[in-house]
Structures are given as structure tokens and as C-alpha cells.
Motif scaffolding. Structure first.
Motif, PDB file in Angstrom:
ATOM      1  N   PRO A  99      -1.911  12.870   1.934  1.00 50.79           N
ATOM      2  CA  PRO A  99      -2.276  11.646   1.215  1.00 50.79           C
ATOM      3  C   PRO A  99      -2.603  10.477   2.134  1.00 50.79           C
ATOM      4  O   PRO A  99      -3.120   9.460   1.667  1.00 50.79           O
ATOM      5  N   ASP A 100      -2.332  10.633   3.433  1.00 50.22           N
ATOM      6  CA  ASP A 100      -2.595   9.548   4.377  1.00 50.22           C
ATOM      7  C   ASP A 100      -3.806   9.826   5.258  1.00 50.22           C
ATOM      8  O   ASP A 100      -4.081   9.086   6.202  1.00 50.22           O
ATOM      9  N   ALA A 101      -4.550  10.899   4.971  1.00 50.75           N
ATOM     10  CA  ALA A 101      -5.763  11.173   5.741  1.00 50.75           C
ATOM     11  C   ALA A 101      -6.739  10.005   5.580  1.00 50.75           C
ATOM     12  O   ALA A 101      -6.864   9.438   4.493  1.00 50.75           O
ATOM     13  N   PHE A 102      -7.445   9.679   6.659  1.00 49.30           N
ATOM     14  CA  PHE A 102      -8.288   8.485   6.628  1.00 49.30           C
ATOM     15  C   PHE A 102      -9.526   8.699   7.481  1.00 49.30           C
ATOM     16  O   PHE A 102      -9.460   9.316   8.547  1.00 49.30           O
ATOM     17  N   LEU A 103     -10.678   8.175   7.002  1.00 47.14           N
ATOM     18  CA  LEU A 103     -11.968   8.381   7.670  1.00 47.14           C
ATOM     19  C   LEU A 103     -12.623   7.041   7.980  1.00 47.14           C
ATOM     20  O   LEU A 103     -13.611   6.660   7.346  1.00 47.14           O
TER      21      LEU A 103
END
Length: 490
Positions: free
Chosen positions: A433-437
Motif C-alpha cells: 500500500p506504500d508503493a510510490f511512483l
């Protein structure tokens, strides 16, 4: 949370549905356990006991409430938010690993001993892997009893029970009714289908849920032959442990309508688990939105679309392959590349109700892929072949029980895997849920429009959104004009 007695009592007295799946309320006078939102008059606090799982309540001798059906409540959001051993084990149990491979297989997938797994699950959930899998089998059994006309002997096997006697005993113990009595109670409200192996179900979730980007993203990126939007439902093929399936998922009032056709009914629990994961149905939108709305720049976006979910995947390997095919090309081009791969290497299936033709090819089916047949730059061919080799021979695990840190490190070591690809896979395949691009074009454009700045400034600003940056990404993408943001017309 179940250890905070006063907080649990307040939730039960308020019949607060937000806590369904977080804990279970057992009543010592009736020997029944319920979900916090049970509509009956709350018992006296001194008669309440709280358990972290339905399995723990069942092991303590309580049976499921016939009114609120606590075994059918949304799963705890913790298992999709956390990356520790217990969360990984719970995701694998939901995926049916204990039923197909036993507790030893579960331990092998996680890289720990059986004793370590049992000890940690008992400490946190009050039940070991066998009891947790048994609780899931009981819920699967009830679903089949109430929604099919299968003979009980066939139904017991489909639900994962080794014998009809164990099936009968478990159903009686958990629901205080025999299988025949359960079916009798459901008569008149059960929804069945004439097609063999077809079930019509309702998938619950914690409100609110904003369906536009969830279904819009899946449909806009759908691979022809594997996925489609038909009659107001997202449909796709599923590769499952005992066969394959076709599912149609439709946003409806208060739930997701699910029409599931399976070649082997033993795959029911696994198929449901994967569909829930795909649509992020076990999320806690109140907690997510509450934190993101603390940022004044993000607050208007959250207020406009509360309950955004992160569209994930039913197969981690599949999405990773599609992420590589989509590197530096348009959505349409990525779909074309994937469709060619499906026709050449996918397993054909029949779909009398629509246009689905294949299962997406697994890594083993792609292991012999000739890179010269791929109409893409040589560097991307090399990247795709490296990924397939890692999935097939290198031990790269992108499944439900994967170690997020190890998976990220392994992906980063492959040629052609930059931060965008790694984090896309972390978001959709791993479910972090904390993946970020921050380098994504849509995220960068949104950052500039909101006055945050470019990638570096966005990364610094986004620290306040942790651990929900994947959800923040959905809000940022929604500021752009792209089909992924819109619910398709019925």
C-alpha cells in the motif's frame, strides 16, 4: 485491536461496521460469536469476549451468529497492509496454500519452520494454520450449500474437506446447523445458475468504495482475450490450482456482484480470495482517507472521491510481464503486445457468454520464448527474458506470500528494471500500500498542478502520506484526463 476491551465494547455498542473483520465478539451466555456490527441488541460488556479471528472464536467453543454471519465479513485489512511473517502467512492461507500443500507447504513458501509459523500465528491470532484454513473451508462450504444444488458429498470435496463426516461435523460445530438445515434456511433467497460450476455471489467490502478508477483502470488496460467489459461487468479468465475459471465482477449497491464459473469447484475459495485482492476489497478506506486528507493539497481530491481503491492483480507474475511490455509505450501499444503474447503462448479456454479466449501464459509457458519474435526494442526483449528466467528458474516470488523487500531487491537487480517498473509491480503484484511512483508522468503532472513540484519535491512531500502512498497515487492520477479514471459505460 481485540486486546483493547473498552474500544471493542464501544464499537459493538455503536454497531460500527468499520471494525468488521478487525475482531470478533463472543457472547459467553449464548456461546455465539458475531461481527461488531451485528444488528441484535448488544450484550452486556461483562458477557463479551473478543477474538482476533473467527478461527480463534471457533476454537474457544463459540458458533457463528446466524443473523450477522461473521465468517462472511470482509477480511482484516492488516493482512494486505503488512509485510511481516503473519501477514504473509494469512495471505497464503486465503489463497488456499494449506489446502493444496499442507502446513509444510505453507512453511516452505515462507522460508520458516512449521513450528515457527504455528507459534507466531497462535500468538497473534489465537489459532494455528490448520484452524485458520478450517474456518475458511467452513465459509466455503456454507457458500456452496446456499448457492448450489450440489450433492453434499461432492460439495464437501469441493470445499476442501477430506471426508463427508468431517464436513458434517465442522458445519454443525461452526454454524449450529446441519448442512441440510443450512440449505433449507437459504431456500428462496439463494441465487443459482444453470451452468455447471457457476456461482453468483456477493463480495462484501468496507464502505465507502469509489468504483470509477478501480474498474476504469482494469478495463482501460485489459488484454483482449483475457479481460473484457461486458454488460456492465469486468470479466476475465483465472488460472487456478485445479483448473481455470471465468469471473464477472460488477459494482453494485453495498457489494461487488461476482459471477464465477469454475472447471473445478475446489478452487472456489482461492478464486474469491484473488478477486478480493484484485479489487482491494479488504482495505480500510476510513483509515486511508483520514490520513491522506490531513494534507491540505490532497484533501479536496479525497473529499471528491472517498474510498478509492488500488486496482491490483489476480496473478503477480502476469502483471510483472505486462509491466515490462508497457515500458515507455502507450496503453494501447502495451495491450497489443500482451494480446500477441496471449495468442502465441496462452492456454485456450471456452467462454460461451463473451469474448474471453485464453488464460494469460504463465512464466513456464514463456520460458522457451524466442525474443526475436517480439516486436519491441532489443533492450526490452532482454528485460522480458530476464524477468521470465527469474520467475521460472531464479526463485523470484511475486505471489501473495512474497517478501516485499526481497522481491524489490531481486527486481532491481534485473536489467531494464528502473524505479518505475519496480514500484508498479510492488503496487499491483505485491500489493504494497506504500508503493510510490514519483517519476510517473501522471504523478509528476499532478504534482506540478498542485504546486508540489517535480519528482524530488514530490518524494519529500509524500512522506506524510505513508504508509498509503499507493492510494495517494490513485488520487493524483485522477487529476488527469485518461480512461483509467472513468467507470466504463454499461
Amino acid at each position: 485491536m481485540h486486546e483493547d476491551f473498552e474500544r471493542c465494547v464501544r464499537a459493538v455498542q455503536a454497531k460500527d461496521a468499520r471494525f468488521d473483520g478487525w475482531f470478533y465478539t463472543a457472547v459467553t451466555t449464548t456461546r455465539i460469536y458475531c461481527r461488531p456490527s451485528c444488528p441484535v441488541v448488544p450484550p452486556k460488556p461483562e458477557n463479551m469476549r473478543f477474538y482476533p479471528s473467527a478461527a480463534a472464536a471457533q476454537q474457544a467453543g463459540f458458533r457463528a451468529c446466524k443473523r450477522c454471519r461473521p465468517d462472511a465479513s470482509p477480511g482484516s485489512p492488516q493482512w494486505n497492509e503488512r509485510a511481516d511473517l503473519v501477514a504473509r502467512a494469512m495471505r497464503l492461507i486465503a489463497d488456499g496454500v494449506v489446502d493444496t500443500d499442507g502446513v509444510g507447504g505453507l512453511a516452505a513458501r515462507l522460508g520458516y519452520s512449521v513450528r515457527q509459523i504455528e507459534r507466531q500465528l497462535m500468538a497473534e491470532l489465537g489459532a494455528g494454520p490448520l484452524a485458520l484454513a478450517r474456518a475458511q473451508r467452513a465459509q466455503t462450504a456454507r457458500m456452496l450449500i446456499e448457492t448450489t444444488k450440489l450433492p453434499m458429498a461432492e460439495l464437501a470435496l469441493a470445499a476442501g474437506f477430506g471426508s463427508i463426516r468431517t464436513f458434517n461435523d465442522t458445519v454443525r460445530e461452526v454454524f449450529a446447523l446441519s448442512p441440510t438445515e443450512l440449505r433449507g434456511r437459504a431456500r428462496g433467497r439463494a441465487r443459482t445458475d444453470r451452468s455447471a460450476g457457476t456461482l453468483v455471489l456477493r463480495l462484501p467490502y468496507r464502505a465507502p468504495l469509489f468504483p470509477d478508477n478501480l474498474f476504469g483502470h482494469l478495463v482501460a488496460t485489459a488484454v483482449p482475450g483475457v479481460e473484457e467489459w461486458r454488460d456492465g461487468a469486468y470479466r476475465r479468465t483465472l488460472r487456478l490450482p485445479h483448473g481455470h475459471g471465468v469471473v464477472a465482477l460488477r459494482p453494485e449497491r453495498g457489494h461487488i456482484g461476482c459471477r464465477l464459473t469454475l472447471t473445478d469447484l475446489r478452487d472456489l475459495a482461492t478464486a474469491i480470495s484473488r478477486c478480493r485482492r484484485l479489487l482491494d476489497l479488504d482495505a480500510d478506506p476510513v483509515a486511508v482517507d483520514g490520513q491522506l486528507a490531513r494534507d491540505p493539497l490532497l484533501a479536496p481530491l479525497v473529499a471528491a472521491a472517498p474510498g478509492r481503491r488500488v486496482p491490483r492483480t489476480v496473478d503477480g507474475d502476469e502483471f510483472a510481464v505486462r509491466a515490462v511490455l508497457g515500458q515507455q509505450v502507450s496503453t494501447a501499444a502495451a495491450r497489443t503486445h500482451a494480446a500477441r503474447l496471449v495468442v502465441a503462448h496462452g492456454t485456450p479456454v471456452e467462454d460461451p457468454e463473451g469474448g474471453l479466449t485464453h488464460l494469460f501464459p504463465g512464466a513456464e509457458a514463456l520460458a522457451g520464448l524466442d525474443p526475436e519474435t517480439l516486436a519491441m526494442p532489443r533492450s526490452r526483449r532482454r528485460t522480458l527474458i530476464a524477468l521470465i528466467d527469474a520467475l521460472t528458474f531464479g526463485g523470484l516470488d511475486l505471489g501473495a506470500g512474497s517478501d516485499w523487500g526481497k522481491a524489490r531487491a531481486a527486481l532491481s537487480a534485473l536489467p531494464g528494471f528502473g524505479p518505475w517498473t519496480v514500484e508498479s509491480i510492488a503496487m499491483r503484484s505485491l500489493g504494497d500500500p506504500d508503493a510510490f511512483l514519483p517519476t510517473d508522468l501522471g504523478v509528476k503532472n499532478a504534482g506540478m498542478a498542485l504546486g508540489i513540484g517535480g519528482s524530488s519535491a514530490m518524494t519529500a512531500h509524500a512522506a506524510a502520506w505513508r504508509p498509503w502512498r499507493a492510494y495517494a497515487t490513485q488520487h493524483l492520477w485522477a487529476t488527469g484526463d485518461h480512461p483509467i479514471n472513468d467507470l466504463p459505460a454499461a
